[in-house]
Motif scaffolding. Structure first.
Motif, PDB file in Angstrom:
ATOM      1  N   ASP A   1     -45.291 -15.827  32.382  1.00 10.39           N
ATOM      2  CA  ASP A   1     -43.794 -15.948  33.080  1.00 10.39           C
ATOM      3  C   ASP A   1     -44.058 -17.053  33.633  1.00 10.39           C
ATOM      4  O   ASP A   1     -45.079 -17.263  35.322  1.00 10.39           O
ATOM      5  CB  ASP A   1     -42.604 -15.378  34.204  1.00 10.39           C
ATOM      6  N   ASN A   2     -44.549 -18.385  34.465  1.00  9.15           N
ATOM      7  CA  ASN A   2     -44.330 -19.794  34.523  1.00  9.15           C
ATOM      8  C   ASN A   2     -43.156 -20.599  35.087  1.00  9.15           C
ATOM      9  O   ASN A   2     -42.809 -21.548  35.419  1.00  9.15           O
ATOM     10  CB  ASN A   2     -45.387 -20.058  34.427  1.00  9.15           C
ATOM     11  N   ASP A   3     -42.168 -19.721  35.396  1.00 11.30           N
ATOM     12  CA  ASP A   3     -41.548 -20.668  36.006  1.00 11.30           C
ATOM     13  C   ASP A   3     -40.397 -20.650  37.606  1.00 11.30           C
ATOM     14  O   ASP A   3     -40.962 -19.711  38.317  1.00 11.30           O
ATOM     15  CB  ASP A   3     -39.993 -19.271  35.540  1.00 11.30           C
ATOM     16  N   LYS A   4     -40.907 -21.473  37.759  1.00 11.74           N
ATOM     17  CA  LYS A   4     -40.623 -21.968  39.545  1.00 11.74           C
ATOM     18  C   LYS A   4     -39.708 -21.883  40.411  1.00 11.74           C
ATOM     19  O   LYS A   4     -39.955 -21.405  41.183  1.00 11.74           O
ATOM     20  CB  LYS A   4     -41.369 -23.620  39.639  1.00 11.74           C
ATOM     21  N   THR A   5     -38.454 -22.047  39.029  1.00 10.59           N
ATOM     22  CA  THR A   5     -37.329 -21.667  39.785  1.00 10.59           C
ATOM     23  C   THR A   5     -37.117 -20.192  40.232  1.00 10.59           C
ATOM     24  O   THR A   5     -36.450 -19.888  40.967  1.00 10.59           O
ATOM     25  CB  THR A   5     -35.952 -22.399  38.967  1.00 10.59           C
ATOM     26  N   LYS A   6     -37.396 -19.531  39.267  1.00  8.70           N
ATOM     27  CA  LYS A   6     -37.581 -18.009  39.223  1.00  8.70           C
ATOM     28  C   LYS A   6     -38.008 -17.125  40.315  1.00  8.70           C
ATOM     29  O   LYS A   6     -37.981 -16.933  41.441  1.00  8.70           O
ATOM     30  CB  LYS A   6     -37.833 -17.341  37.671  1.00  8.70           C
ATOM     31  N   PHE A   7     -39.334 -18.641  40.779  1.00  8.01           N
ATOM     32  CA  PHE A   7     -40.164 -17.729  41.045  1.00  8.01           C
ATOM     33  C   PHE A   7     -39.621 -18.298  43.374  1.00  8.01           C
ATOM     34  O   PHE A   7     -40.216 -17.319  43.655  1.00  8.01           O
ATOM     35  CB  PHE A   7     -41.914 -18.095  41.815  1.00  8.01           C
TER      36      PHE A   7
END
Length: 106
Positions: free
Chosen positions: A56-62
């Motif tokens: 998972d490389n979703d910056k917004t979620k992070f």
């Protein structure tokens, strides 16, 4: 000190799981974690059998989950290490298709 950094964030809600964040000069930033591919796979992983996994490389979620981190530790890395990690987080190989608690690959 290197222009490249890797920060490992541990989560306070899930034991053993972490998120990797790498940063470089000129604002380069990549994040990622390895986890079950779905909620169903997450529940099934508790049986200790391999399940479908994903990076998972979703910056917004992070960024929204930052308050869920228990601790963070940063280390300097080389440009080569940055490039290798970035390549993996953006396009992992087939060997990462299974999430298996027995392999300790979370």
């Amino acid at each position: 000190m290197s222009d490249y950094q890797m920060t490992i964030h541990t989560r306070k809600d899930v034991i053993g799981h972490f998120v990797i964040e790498i940063t470089g000069p000129d604002g380069q930033r990549v994040v990622g974690s390895f986890e079950p591919k779905s909620k169903k796979a997450s529940a099934a992983s508790a049986t200790l059998f391999p399940v479908d996994g994903k990076v998972d490389n979703d910056k917004t979620k992070f960024d929204l989950e930052r308050t869920d981190f228990k601790s963070s530790k940063s280390v300097s890395i080389s440009k080569e290490q940055f490039d290798n990690t970035k390549g993996f987080l953006e396009k992992p190989g087939d060997e990462w298709l299974k999430y298996d608690l027995n392999d300790l690959n979370c």
